[in-house]
Scaffold this motif. Structure first.
Motif, PDB file in Angstrom:
ATOM      1  N   ALA A  44      35.433  51.891  38.500  1.00 40.11           N
ATOM      2  CA  ALA A  44      35.777  52.361  39.653  1.00 40.11           C
ATOM      3  C   ALA A  44      37.376  52.689  39.697  1.00 40.11           C
ATOM      4  CB  ALA A  44      35.614  51.335  40.782  1.00 40.11           C
ATOM      5  N   LEU A  45      37.983  52.016  38.790  1.00 38.20           N
ATOM      6  CA  LEU A  45      39.478  52.560  38.649  1.00 38.20           C
ATOM      7  C   LEU A  45      39.701  53.609  37.667  1.00 38.20           C
ATOM      8  CD1 LEU A  45      41.178  48.675  38.014  1.00 38.20           C
ATOM      9  CD2 LEU A  45      41.186  50.426  40.130  1.00 38.20           C
ATOM     10  N   ALA A  83      35.081  41.602  43.430  1.00 43.34           N
ATOM     11  CA  ALA A  83      36.273  41.289  42.365  1.00 43.34           C
ATOM     12  C   ALA A  83      37.430  41.826  42.603  1.00 43.34           C
ATOM     13  CB  ALA A  83      35.702  42.112  40.964  1.00 43.34           C
ATOM     14  N   ARG A  84      38.250  41.188  42.154  1.00 43.01           N
ATOM     15  CA  ARG A  84      39.715  41.629  42.292  1.00 43.01           C
ATOM     16  C   ARG A  84      40.626  41.072  41.118  1.00 43.01           C
ATOM     17  NH1 ARG A  84      43.610  39.189  46.813  1.00 43.01           N
ATOM     18  NH2 ARG A  84      43.660  37.086  46.006  1.00 43.01           N
ATOM     19  N   GLU A 134      49.390  50.025  35.992  1.00 41.09           N
ATOM     20  CA  GLU A 134      49.377  50.860  37.153  1.00 41.09           C
ATOM     21  C   GLU A 134      48.179  50.943  37.839  1.00 41.09           C
ATOM     22  OE1 GLU A 134      51.454  54.088  35.114  1.00 41.09           O
ATOM     23  OE2 GLU A 134      53.493  53.494  35.398  1.00 41.09           O
ATOM     24  N   ARG A 135      47.137  51.304  37.034  1.00 36.96           N
ATOM     25  CA  ARG A 135      45.769  51.531  37.891  1.00 36.96           C
ATOM     26  C   ARG A 135      45.287  50.388  38.685  1.00 36.96           C
ATOM     27  NH1 ARG A 135      42.267  55.295  35.342  1.00 36.96           N
ATOM     28  NH2 ARG A 135      43.156  56.391  33.521  1.00 36.96           N
ATOM     29  N   ILE A 136      45.662  49.083  38.233  1.00 34.97           N
ATOM     30  CA  ILE A 136      45.355  47.889  38.899  1.00 34.97           C
ATOM     31  C   ILE A 136      46.245  47.763  40.112  1.00 34.97           C
ATOM     32  CG2 ILE A 136      45.271  45.455  38.806  1.00 34.97           C
ATOM     33  CD1 ILE A 136      44.446  45.698  35.980  1.00 34.97           C
ATOM     34  N   ALA A 137      47.470  47.876  39.792  1.00 36.51           N
ATOM     35  CA  ALA A 137      48.484  47.718  41.221  1.00 36.51           C
ATOM     36  C   ALA A 137      48.267  48.869  42.167  1.00 36.51           C
ATOM     37  CB  ALA A 137      49.909  47.827  40.550  1.00 36.51           C
ATOM     38  N   ALA A 138      47.758  50.237  41.874  1.00 36.66           N
ATOM     39  CA  ALA A 138      47.490  51.063  42.869  1.00 36.66           C
ATOM     40  C   ALA A 138      46.274  50.809  43.769  1.00 36.66           C
ATOM     41  CB  ALA A 138      46.941  52.515  41.996  1.00 36.66           C
ATOM     42  N   GLU A 140      45.245  47.020  44.058  1.00 32.87           N
ATOM     43  CA  GLU A 140      45.476  45.728  44.559  1.00 32.87           C
ATOM     44  C   GLU A 140      46.847  45.494  44.954  1.00 32.87           C
ATOM     45  OE1 GLU A 140      43.347  43.791  44.278  1.00 32.87           O
ATOM     46  OE2 GLU A 140      41.862  44.406  42.792  1.00 32.87           O
ATOM     47  N   LYS A 141      46.995  45.903  46.333  1.00 35.79           N
ATOM     48  CA  LYS A 141      48.361  46.001  46.985  1.00 35.79           C
ATOM     49  C   LYS A 141      48.870  44.607  46.843  1.00 35.79           C
ATOM     50  CE  LYS A 141      47.426  50.317  47.856  1.00 35.79           C
ATOM     51  NZ  LYS A 141      48.072  51.175  46.817  1.00 35.79           N
ATOM     52  N   HIS A 142      48.317  43.398  46.800  1.00 31.55           N
ATOM     53  CA  HIS A 142      48.783  42.250  46.894  1.00 31.55           C
ATOM     54  C   HIS A 142      49.799  41.858  45.597  1.00 31.55           C
ATOM     55  CE1 HIS A 142      45.171  41.680  44.865  1.00 31.55           C
ATOM     56  NE2 HIS A 142      45.750  40.705  44.135  1.00 31.55           N
ATOM     57  N   LEU A 143      49.597  42.622  44.712  1.00 29.75           N
ATOM     58  CA  LEU A 143      50.083  42.514  43.497  1.00 29.75           C
ATOM     59  C   LEU A 143      51.672  43.219  43.443  1.00 29.75           C
ATOM     60  CD1 LEU A 143      47.395  42.895  40.747  1.00 29.75           C
ATOM     61  CD2 LEU A 143      48.323  40.918  41.701  1.00 29.75           C
ATOM     62  N   GLY A 144      51.894  44.216  44.425  1.00 26.31           N
ATOM     63  CA  GLY A 144      53.006  45.038  44.155  1.00 26.31           C
ATOM     64  C   GLY A 144      53.071  46.104  43.187  1.00 26.31           C
ATOM     65  N   ALA A 145      53.621  47.011  43.123  1.00 24.79           N
ATOM     66  CA  ALA A 145      53.766  48.126  42.184  1.00 24.79           C
ATOM     67  C   ALA A 145      54.785  47.718  41.139  1.00 24.79           C
ATOM     68  CB  ALA A 145      54.311  49.595  42.928  1.00 24.79           C
TER      69      ALA A 145
END
Length: 145
Positions: A44-45, A83-84, A134-138, A140-145
């Motif tokens: 999905a990413l 999943a996250r 970067e793909r994940i952070a885009a 997973e907003k709780h991780l920050g950019a």
């Protein structure tokens, strides 16, 4: 864990071959549900883990898996597995997972899977690439950019 914590879900229907003599999903199958969901999460990413591993010589190894059974899961139930990525370290990813009845809000099973990115020749940890981060952070907003 609540449904609202997840942006990604993968559906399953419990097959007869997955239940045990007690009529519930046999414990080892939950790890298969989690592994499949993580694969689909990356799909999905837009990330092809298999192709990336062949190109870079790096791949992830599972170093920890935890399952907490909160309620039985039974034959023919339709499930949503969320999943996250809960944490990104230098070389590790920590996934949080939860299994819900289709459309349900209460987690029946929760889990944590930790991966470490490794060089496939030395099997030693190596940093996770910027592009994967970067793909994940885009998403997973709780991780920050």
């Amino acid at each position: 864990m609540s449904r609202e914590q997840f942006w990604f879900f993968h559906p399953f229907r419990v097959r007869y071959s997955e239940i045990d003599g007690q009529g519930v999903v046999f414990n080892a199958h939950y790890l298969t549900y989690f592994d499949t969901t993580i694969t689909e999460y990356f799909r999905a990413l837009g990330y092809d883990q298999y192709a990336d591993a062949k190109q870079t010589g790096e791949d992830f190894h599972v170093v920890k898996s935890v399952i907490e059974y909160k309620a039985p899961v039974r034959f023919d139930w339709e499930l949503d597995v969320g999943a996250r990525v809960a944490r990104i370290g230098n070389s590790s990813l920590t996934f949080e997972l939860a299994i819900f009845l289709k459309g349900g809000n209460e987690a029946l099973v929760t889990g944590e899977i930790v991966w470490v990115n490794t060089n496939q020749q030395t099997h030693r940890p190596v940093p996770i690439s910027k592009s994967i981060r970067e793909r994940i952070a885009a998403r997973e907003k709780h991780l920050g950019a």
